[in-house]
Design an enzyme around this catalytic site. Structure first.
Site, PDB file in Angstrom:
ATOM      1  N   GLU A   1      17.593   6.412 -13.487  1.00  0.00           N
ATOM      2  CA  GLU A   1      17.619   5.072 -15.123  1.00  0.00           C
ATOM      3  C   GLU A   1      17.498   5.943 -16.248  1.00  0.00           C
ATOM      4  O   GLU A   1      17.211   5.608 -17.469  1.00  0.00           O
ATOM      5  CB  GLU A   1      16.266   4.816 -14.538  1.00  0.00           C
ATOM      6  CG  GLU A   1      16.433   3.756 -13.182  1.00  0.00           C
ATOM      7  CD  GLU A   1      14.883   3.066 -12.879  1.00  0.00           C
ATOM      8  OE1 GLU A   1      14.196   2.833 -14.394  1.00  0.00           O
ATOM      9  OE2 GLU A   1      14.934   1.987 -12.012  1.00  0.00           O
TER      10      GLU A   1
ATOM     11  N   ASN B   1      20.772   6.422  -9.806  1.00  0.00           N
ATOM     12  CA  ASN B   1      20.077   5.415  -8.669  1.00  0.00           C
ATOM     13  C   ASN B   1      19.709   4.660 -10.903  1.00  0.00           C
ATOM     14  O   ASN B   1      19.050   5.709 -11.851  1.00  0.00           O
ATOM     15  CB  ASN B   1      18.739   5.613  -8.517  1.00  0.00           C
ATOM     16  CG  ASN B   1      18.498   4.432  -7.550  1.00  0.00           C
ATOM     17  OD1 ASN B   1      19.452   3.859  -6.965  1.00  0.00           O
ATOM     18  ND2 ASN B   1      16.831   4.145  -7.934  1.00  0.00           N
TER      19      ASN B   1
ATOM     20  N   HIS C   1      18.228  -5.729  -8.572  1.00  0.00           N
ATOM     21  CA  HIS C   1      16.851  -6.107  -8.680  1.00  0.00           C
ATOM     22  C   HIS C   1      16.961  -7.802  -9.266  1.00  0.00           C
ATOM     23  O   HIS C   1      17.337  -7.506 -10.514  1.00  0.00           O
ATOM     24  CB  HIS C   1      15.648  -5.582  -9.899  1.00  0.00           C
ATOM     25  CG  HIS C   1      15.214  -4.217  -9.185  1.00  0.00           C
ATOM     26  ND1 HIS C   1      14.684  -4.519  -7.779  1.00  0.00           N
ATOM     27  CD2 HIS C   1      15.341  -2.870  -9.585  1.00  0.00           C
ATOM     28  CE1 HIS C   1      13.473  -3.449  -7.967  1.00  0.00           C
ATOM     29  NE2 HIS C   1      14.166  -2.141  -8.326  1.00  0.00           N
TER      30      HIS C   1
ATOM     31  N   GLU D   1      17.056  -1.169  -3.747  1.00  0.00           N
ATOM     32  CA  GLU D   1      15.878  -1.314  -4.381  1.00  0.00           C
ATOM     33  C   GLU D   1      15.984  -3.062  -4.675  1.00  0.00           C
ATOM     34  O   GLU D   1      15.790  -3.736  -4.957  1.00  0.00           O
ATOM     35  CB  GLU D   1      15.491  -0.918  -5.533  1.00  0.00           C
ATOM     36  CG  GLU D   1      15.163   0.497  -5.787  1.00  0.00           C
ATOM     37  CD  GLU D   1      14.453   1.181  -7.361  1.00  0.00           C
ATOM     38  OE1 GLU D   1      14.909   2.647  -7.652  1.00  0.00           O
ATOM     39  OE2 GLU D   1      14.335  -0.003  -7.991  1.00  0.00           O
TER      40      GLU D   1
ATOM     41  N   ASP E   1      15.597  -6.553  -3.999  1.00  0.00           N
ATOM     42  CA  ASP E   1      14.770  -7.737  -4.224  1.00  0.00           C
ATOM     43  C   ASP E   1      15.077  -9.203  -4.920  1.00  0.00           C
ATOM     44  O   ASP E   1      16.342  -9.133  -5.491  1.00  0.00           O
ATOM     45  CB  ASP E   1      13.540  -7.531  -3.901  1.00  0.00           C
ATOM     46  CG  ASP E   1      12.944  -6.449  -5.746  1.00  0.00           C
ATOM     47  OD1 ASP E   1      11.953  -5.662  -5.967  1.00  0.00           O
ATOM     48  OD2 ASP E   1      13.645  -6.878  -6.378  1.00  0.00           O
TER      49      ASP E   1
END
Length: 901
Positions: A698, A739, A775, A805, A807
């Site tokens: 990030e 990432n 996300h 990641e 979700d």
């Protein structure tokens, strides 16, 4: 040998087997492409494989676009033609000679004079009819800058604008030597001595194909990518001078991709044509076969073919055509599927949604397939272009349990006649490892009764929209004459003209028009169904009521998720597709501090695990001179006991850093050294036990690198320092990833991520992939076609993609809205679409959720974002992901009146 993901583009039958050629990704992937050739015997059994290995340091790539078998006069063996591209923007026409056993004799890449700013490539090659010469077709004098490699990844692919078309005929003796291939001076001498010739048809950027006619002349397929022009020309075999060149035919037949010449000398051209669809910005793309006269090149006929369904969604592209013996007809090889960019047009909401879901066909038995999951379409037409047979196939992995039609995918890239009288089809088969072969029996070229297929207007449209269409119950068999026929270009054109005709004769009470006939170019009035049997081109006729619009099918609610095969786990399904399925893991859970189900479900369902926090800088390096390995060690040990792989997360971030690092007044040099020491300690401790590490996490926002204390801006090169240190510590077997979140689609932030990693690649900074976090929320997320496009451009940089990641919030955080059964089904569908998008991308190797149970999630449990509920029971998303992983494609019944997809 040493390659993966082979993309076949051409192939032939040899004296003792079949040879396929194309380009492939090296294993391990180094950002380049290798040329390859594979030989099988007459029963399809592997004999040998060959791959080029151009200089990886120079980022050189190689492509083979064509292969011929050399006669004894040239020493036998195989001749390959294509292009070698270096890392600075020079594409050179190349040729390679192989022995019959696949041993490389020589490769020449400087023989044709290509140089910086004046690149070239051979797109096609063919033997002369007397086996005494070789025809080479392609382009030269093209300046493709530093992008030659990506632009030439599949033939010229539409980038020859600015180049110059060239066709060359060389004597077979030029390739007879085994010790070395022809040099530039030797070729120039042959051309000067009239032992060979070269021609550059004016106004065109490439010669896509060249074939010798029965009378010895050479027919060329020409393309101008700037204007879209397509043409054929006939040249003298003596010196390459033009015999006839009738001009641009693109307006009539679209884009040509290859040609074949029948025994009577007529020229068959295959390709694709596009017309405007019924909706803004939408296109209808169909397969196109056209025949040109051997006498003067005039167009004799043109026919279109499709698989049916919604024409704006299902695309057709054809690359190969062969002429059957004794003027029996033509076989074309094509791919058919839904492209992600087709979903992002002006489609009605219902159709756009169905496009994303892979629903392009509403007929009974049709199976959804994700965008980018293509099928092979092979069609045979007689010498007048009438359909004889059509078949659609797709590879399914052995022992796969998914429904037919939902995995793998295939595209027929080329076809070759066999000595037994059949056809060998060369397939791009991603689920099979990218290279497939399909042999059709000799009777496939027989002159059996033509099949009756409703082509352009799907039978389902006649059945399902009964307020707008009527289906006649009797075949077209009565004796009334055909009284009306309209020339049209599409179904939409047919409908519009039918309405005009009906308005001109109001009050007749007569329905307006019959469906478009099987060649896609005629629209008949109702009385067409009253001609001789088969007069419409098919057995079943339907007509549209005068003036009635053709409504788009209603948008159905998300259907319940069908159950996955009993006992099937996510990791078993993922293993069948050769990818990882994983979850972030809390160290307390694997150490038994959570519910017992936590560890049991996590280890049973997932093949990959990532430490949610235990391996980050702060927990693992609490003091300047000491490390705390217990938590990270526990993650690795638990994973290895369950035969799982670990993905390391993360080595450098602006969050989760220890206080000594944040409060220490370190200068730039000291911070660089701290970063190097930390990365060296962590990566060397776990070595190859880790599949990959998120080296930097990030680091960018929409404007570029963002403040990331303590690293940036104080250490302006901290990303390069981190990746270089990780490679030095882990060697080439540990993959290094950048990432980030909100960079999954095509947006300002993903542009900054792309700028960052492409810059790293150009500077030689070691990086192997990009982690896309995903996300997402059910109500707010990126379009999946943009995700696919982003993955594709990262693949073109030679980078893997991991979904790291994932979700999906079922309801917004803080919302009082419940996560209903309908929303759970919609959540499941989105999970499945993300998995399918990964499977469709050649560089996506892993799908990982950030946690797996709603009981333990980094966001609110009330949002229900994960595949298992708070009681560790699987939600619909689990079955949906398993079904997506076990994705299969249906075969068709070629004897059916129409074919179900």
């Amino acid at each position: 040998p040493g390659v993966s993901e082979a993309h076949v583009v051409n192939g032939i039958e040899t004296s003792d087997g079949y040879v396929a050629v194309g380009s492939a990704t090296p294993a391990p992937d180094n950002g380049t492409l290798n040329a390859f050739a594979v030989k099988v015997d007459k029963n399809g059994v592997f004999v040998w494989g060959w791959a080029s290995h151009p200089n990886p340091t120079a980022k050189a790539s190689a492509f083979v676009n064509a292969v011929v078998e050399l006669p004894a006069a040239a020493g036998g063996g195989l001749l390959l033609a294509g292009v070698v591209v270096d890392g600075v923007g020079v594409a050179r026409r190349s040729m390679t000679k192989l022995s019959q056993k696949g041993h490389e004799k020589w490769t020449v890449i400087a023989a044709f004079g290509d140089m910086q700013g004046s690149s070239g490539a051979w797109e096609m090659m063919a033997m002369g009819r007397e086996n005494d010469s070789v025809l080479l077709a392609g382009f030269h004098k093209l300046d493709c800058g530093t992008q030659c490699s990506s632009q030439l990844a599949f033939k010229s692919g539409g980038i020859t604008d600015g180049g110059s078309a060239i066709v060359m005929q060389l004597p077979i003796t030029a390739f007879a030597a085994d010790a070395a291939g022809p040099t530039h001076s030797q070729i120039q001498r042959l051309l000067a001595d009239s032992a060979a010739w070269a021609a550059s048809p004016a106004g065109y950027g490439t010669v896509r194909s060249a074939r010798q006619s029965p009378d010895g002349s050479v027919v060329c397929l020409l393309r101008n990518d700037k204007t879209g022009a397509t043409a054929i020309s006939k040249l003298s075999s003596a010196d390459g001078t033009t015999i006839w060149a009738p001009g641009n035919v693109a307006a009539s037949i679209g884009q040509g991709t290859s040609i074949a010449i029948s025994d009577d000398g007529n020229v068959a051209m295959v390709g694709l044509s596009q017309t405007e669809g019924r909706y803004p910005q939408s296109l209808v793309t169909v397969a196109r076969l056209s025949l040109f006269s051997s006498t003067n090149g005039s167009l004799l006929w043109t026919r279109s073919f499709s698989v049916g369904g919604v024409p704006e969604l299902i695309r057709h592209e054809c690359w190969g055509v062969v002429a059957a013996p004794s003027n029996a007809g033509y076989v074309i090889t094509c791919g058919t599927g839904i492209e992600p960019d087709m979903c992002n047009t002006g489609l009605p909401p219902a159709l756009r949604r169905n496009c994303y879901l892979g629903i392009g066909d509403y007929r009974p038995g049709a199976v959804p397939r994700a965008p980018n999951v293509w099928q092979s379409m092979v069609v045979m037409a007689d010498k007048r272009g009438r359909l004889l047979w059509q078949r659609v196939d797709s590879y399914r992995p052995p022992h796969s349990h998914a429904p037919l039609g939902q995995s793998g995918g295939s595209a027929a890239e080329w076809g070759s006649l066999t000595s037994q009288g059949g056809v060998l089809v060369f397939l791009d088969d991603p689920a099979a490892g990218s290279l497939g072969l399909m042999k059709l029996l000799p009777r496939s070229l027989g002159s059996g009764r033509p099949a009756h297929v409703v082509a352009a207007l799907a039978a389902a449209d006649l059945k399902q929209t009964e307020t707008s269409y009527v289906q006649l119950t009797q075949p077209c068999k009565n004796a009334h004459p055909i009284t009306g026929r309209l020339t049209v270009s599409s179904v939409a054109d047919c409908e519009q003209k039918c309405d005009v005709q009906a308005a001109a004769a109001p009050g007749t009470g007569q329905p307006a028009c019959v469906a478009v006939d099987s060649d896609g170019s005629s629209c008949f009035l109702k009385s067409c169904c009253e001609g001789t049997p088969g007069a419409c081109g098919h057995d079943i006729c339907g007509y549209r009521r005068a003036g009635a619009p053709s409504p788009a099918p209603p948008s159905p609610p998300t259907p319940p998720v069908p159950p996955a095969p009993a006992g099937m786990t996510l990791r078993q399904a993922a293993a069948m597709r050769g990818i990882f399925i994983g979850s972030a893991t809390n160290v307390a859970g694997v150490q038994g501090q959570f519910e017992p189900q936590y560890k049991l479900v996590e280890q049973a369902q997932f093949s990959l695990t990532t430490a949610e926090n235990a391996c980050k800088f702060g927990p693992i390096h609490p003091e300047r001179d000491s490390y705390s390995w217990a938590g990270c060690d526990a993650i690795f040990s638990a994973a290895e006991s369950a035969n799982q792989t670990v993905r390391g997360h993360n080595l450098c971030w602006h969050i989760e850093n220890p206080q000594w690092l944040l409060r220490g007044e370190f200068n730039t040099s000291e911070l660089r050294q701290i970063l190097r020491e930390h990365i060296h300690a962590v990566v060397t401790r776990y070595g190859a036990r880790a599949l990959a590490w998120d080296v930097v996490n990030e680091a960018v926002d929409q404007n570029g690198l963002k403040p990331s204390a303590p690293w940036y801006p104080k250490v302006d090169d901290y990303i390069d320092v981190a990746f270089t240190a990780a490679r030095a510590a882990g060697g080439p077997n540990v993959k290094l990833f950048y990432n980030d979140y909100s960079a999954e689609g095509m947006n300002r932030k993903s542009e900054q991520v792309y700028k960052l990693v492409s810059g790293m690649r150009s500077r030689g900074v070691p990086i192997d992939g990009v982690g896309l976090q995903f996300h997402w929320s059910l109500d707010l997320h990126e379009p999946l076609e943009e995700v696919a496009a982003n993955m594709k451009r990262l693949a073109e940089l030679g980078l893997e993609v991991h979904i790291t990641e994932l979700d999906i919030k079922c309801v917004p955080q803080g919302s009082a809205e419940p996560c209903t059964a309908a929303r759970l089904n919609a959540q499941a569908a989105l999970y499945a679409q993300i998995v399918s998008t990964c499977l469709a991308a050649r560089n996506c190797r892993s799908v990982e959720t950030w946690g797996f149970t709603d009981r333990h999630t980094w966001i609110s449990t009330s949002t229900a974002p994960l595949p298992f509920d708070v009681y560790y029971k699987p939600k619909p998303a689990v079955d949906a992901m398993i079904n997506a992983l076990l994705h299969k494609v249906a075969k068709v019944d070629t004897n059916a009146s129409w074919e179900l997809r």
